[in-house]
Write a protein that holds these residues in place. Sequence first.
Motif, PDB file in Angstrom:
ATOM      1  N   GLY A  25      36.422  36.702  -6.541  1.00 16.13           N
ATOM      2  CA  GLY A  25      37.830  37.080  -6.656  1.00 16.13           C
ATOM      3  C   GLY A  25      38.778  35.931  -6.949  1.00 16.13           C
ATOM      4  O   GLY A  25      39.960  36.179  -7.184  1.00 16.13           O
ATOM      5  N   LYS A  26      38.266  34.690  -6.973  1.00 18.56           N
ATOM      6  CA  LYS A  26      39.173  33.554  -7.229  1.00 18.56           C
ATOM      7  C   LYS A  26      38.807  32.879  -8.553  1.00 18.56           C
ATOM      8  O   LYS A  26      37.636  32.573  -8.787  1.00 18.56           O
ATOM      9  N   PRO A  27      39.816  32.598  -9.399  1.00 13.94           N
ATOM     10  CA  PRO A  27      39.507  31.934 -10.674  1.00 13.94           C
ATOM     11  C   PRO A  27      39.272  30.433 -10.481  1.00 13.94           C
ATOM     12  O   PRO A  27      39.963  29.783  -9.683  1.00 13.94           O
ATOM     13  N   HIS A  28      38.294  29.916 -11.193  1.00 14.07           N
ATOM     14  CA  HIS A  28      38.012  28.471 -11.176  1.00 14.07           C
ATOM     15  C   HIS A  28      37.833  28.031 -12.617  1.00 14.07           C
ATOM     16  O   HIS A  28      36.975  28.567 -13.320  1.00 14.07           O
ATOM     17  N   THR A  29      38.634  27.066 -13.057  1.00 11.94           N
ATOM     18  CA  THR A  29      38.446  26.516 -14.400  1.00 11.94           C
ATOM     19  C   THR A  29      37.851  25.122 -14.266  1.00 11.94           C
ATOM     20  O   THR A  29      38.403  24.252 -13.577  1.00 11.94           O
ATOM     21  N   LEU A  30      36.716  24.941 -14.883  1.00 10.90           N
ATOM     22  CA  LEU A  30      35.957  23.699 -14.742  1.00 10.90           C
ATOM     23  C   LEU A  30      35.579  23.182 -16.122  1.00 10.90           C
ATOM     24  O   LEU A  30      35.381  23.978 -17.043  1.00 10.90           O
ATOM     25  N   SER A  31      35.454  21.873 -16.227  1.00 11.03           N
ATOM     26  CA  SER A  31      34.889  21.293 -17.435  1.00 11.03           C
ATOM     27  C   SER A  31      33.375  21.267 -17.228  1.00 11.03           C
ATOM     28  O   SER A  31      32.868  20.526 -16.394  1.00 11.03           O
ATOM     29  N   ALA A  94      31.452  39.804   2.463  1.00 11.35           N
ATOM     30  CA  ALA A  94      32.116  40.162   3.723  1.00 11.35           C
ATOM     31  C   ALA A  94      33.573  40.506   3.431  1.00 11.35           C
ATOM     32  O   ALA A  94      34.209  39.902   2.572  1.00 11.35           O
ATOM     33  N   GLY A  95      34.090  41.484   4.139  1.00  5.85           N
ATOM     34  CA  GLY A  95      35.464  41.895   3.916  1.00  5.85           C
ATOM     35  C   GLY A  95      36.442  40.962   4.616  1.00  5.85           C
ATOM     36  O   GLY A  95      36.064  39.913   5.153  1.00  5.85           O
ATOM     37  N   ASP A  96      37.708  41.360   4.559  1.00  8.11           N
ATOM     38  CA  ASP A  96      38.731  40.573   5.257  1.00  8.11           C
ATOM     39  C   ASP A  96      38.373  40.502   6.738  1.00  8.11           C
ATOM     40  O   ASP A  96      37.823  41.437   7.298  1.00  8.11           O
ATOM     41  N   GLU A  99      34.474  40.717   8.315  1.00  5.94           N
ATOM     42  CA  GLU A  99      33.635  41.878   8.626  1.00  5.94           C
ATOM     43  C   GLU A  99      32.491  41.929   7.626  1.00  5.94           C
ATOM     44  O   GLU A  99      32.714  41.876   6.411  1.00  5.94           O
ATOM     45  N   LEU A 100      31.270  42.022   8.116  1.00  4.07           N
ATOM     46  CA  LEU A 100      30.121  41.947   7.225  1.00  4.07           C
ATOM     47  C   LEU A 100      30.044  43.172   6.316  1.00  4.07           C
ATOM     48  O   LEU A 100      30.447  44.273   6.700  1.00  4.07           O
ATOM     49  N   HIS A 101      29.498  42.947   5.132  1.00  7.12           N
ATOM     50  CA  HIS A 101      29.175  44.064   4.250  1.00  7.12           C
ATOM     51  C   HIS A 101      28.098  44.904   4.941  1.00  7.12           C
ATOM     52  O   HIS A 101      27.249  44.362   5.661  1.00  7.12           O
ATOM     53  N   PRO A 102      28.115  46.228   4.737  1.00  2.33           N
ATOM     54  CA  PRO A 102      27.105  47.077   5.408  1.00  2.33           C
ATOM     55  C   PRO A 102      25.672  46.612   5.180  1.00  2.33           C
ATOM     56  O   PRO A 102      24.823  46.740   6.081  1.00  2.33           O
ATOM     57  N   LEU A 103      25.402  46.074   4.010  1.00  2.00           N
ATOM     58  CA  LEU A 103      24.031  45.606   3.748  1.00  2.00           C
ATOM     59  C   LEU A 103      23.723  44.345   4.568  1.00  2.00           C
ATOM     60  O   LEU A 103      22.607  44.175   5.074  1.00  2.00           O
ATOM     61  N   GLN A 104      24.695  43.474   4.710  1.00  2.00           N
ATOM     62  CA  GLN A 104      24.492  42.294   5.559  1.00  2.00           C
ATOM     63  C   GLN A 104      24.251  42.730   7.008  1.00  2.00           C
ATOM     64  O   GLN A 104      23.370  42.213   7.694  1.00  2.00           O
ATOM     65  N   ARG A 105      25.035  43.705   7.457  1.00  2.00           N
ATOM     66  CA  ARG A 105      24.883  44.215   8.825  1.00  2.00           C
ATOM     67  C   ARG A 105      23.495  44.841   8.999  1.00  2.00           C
ATOM     68  O   ARG A 105      22.822  44.636  10.006  1.00  2.00           O
ATOM     69  N   ALA A 106      23.068  45.602   7.990  1.00  6.43           N
ATOM     70  CA  ALA A 106      21.761  46.264   8.075  1.00  6.43           C
ATOM     71  C   ALA A 106      20.634  45.226   8.131  1.00  6.43           C
ATOM     72  O   ALA A 106      19.652  45.405   8.871  1.00  6.43           O
TER      73      ALA A 106
END
Length: 185
Positions: A25-31, A94-96, A99-106
């Motif tokens: 979700g975050k832009p990164h511009t790199l050389s 992981a959400g805000d 909170e773990l994603h359901p798959l991480q929790r599983a």
Amino acid sequence: MGSHEDRDDETAPCRFSDTTLRVNGKPHTLSVDHRRVLLDVLREDLDLWGAKKGCDHGQCGACTVLVDGRRLNSCLLLAVALDGCEVTTVEGLAGDGEELHPLQRAFLDRDAFQCGYCTPGQICSALGAVAEAAAGHPSHVTDPAVPSGEPVRLDRAEIRERLSGNLCRCGAYPRIVEAVEDVIR
Ligand code: FES
Ligand code: FES
């Protein structure tokens, strides 16, 4: 007095290009050096150590991330070719509030790992596999009678087949399948 060195500098092809990756979700511009792969850029430039380098040859799946929603082996992807792409790594699931994603929790609930080295790749791959099945992409074990383009139900054989590109040297496979089943039920 022109030297070989001067001529080499003038004629040497440009090896770096500005590349923008949108990562978690975050832009990164790199050389980016044209020879560098996404896995190394994620780990060494962006400090995202979740995706692992196992074989570095596209054979183990430890480096799996999602690129524009599709699971891919980041050790095989030239970063410069991904300008403008959306990359999701295990760190982005992981959400805000962490909170773990359901798959991480599983995976935690099912004890679906031992050393954990393959786990980020397994989780990203499972997410991609679930999306592929929902979009109607058949696998090697899909019943040919399933109408083309219809969502594919993920039974155990489908889960095993679709995750077969992700190796686990600890042999946590039965628990990994159970964790995926928990999430798709
Ligand atoms: S490290 Fe990429 S597939 Fe093994
Ligand atoms: S949990 Fe150790 S490699 Fe899979």
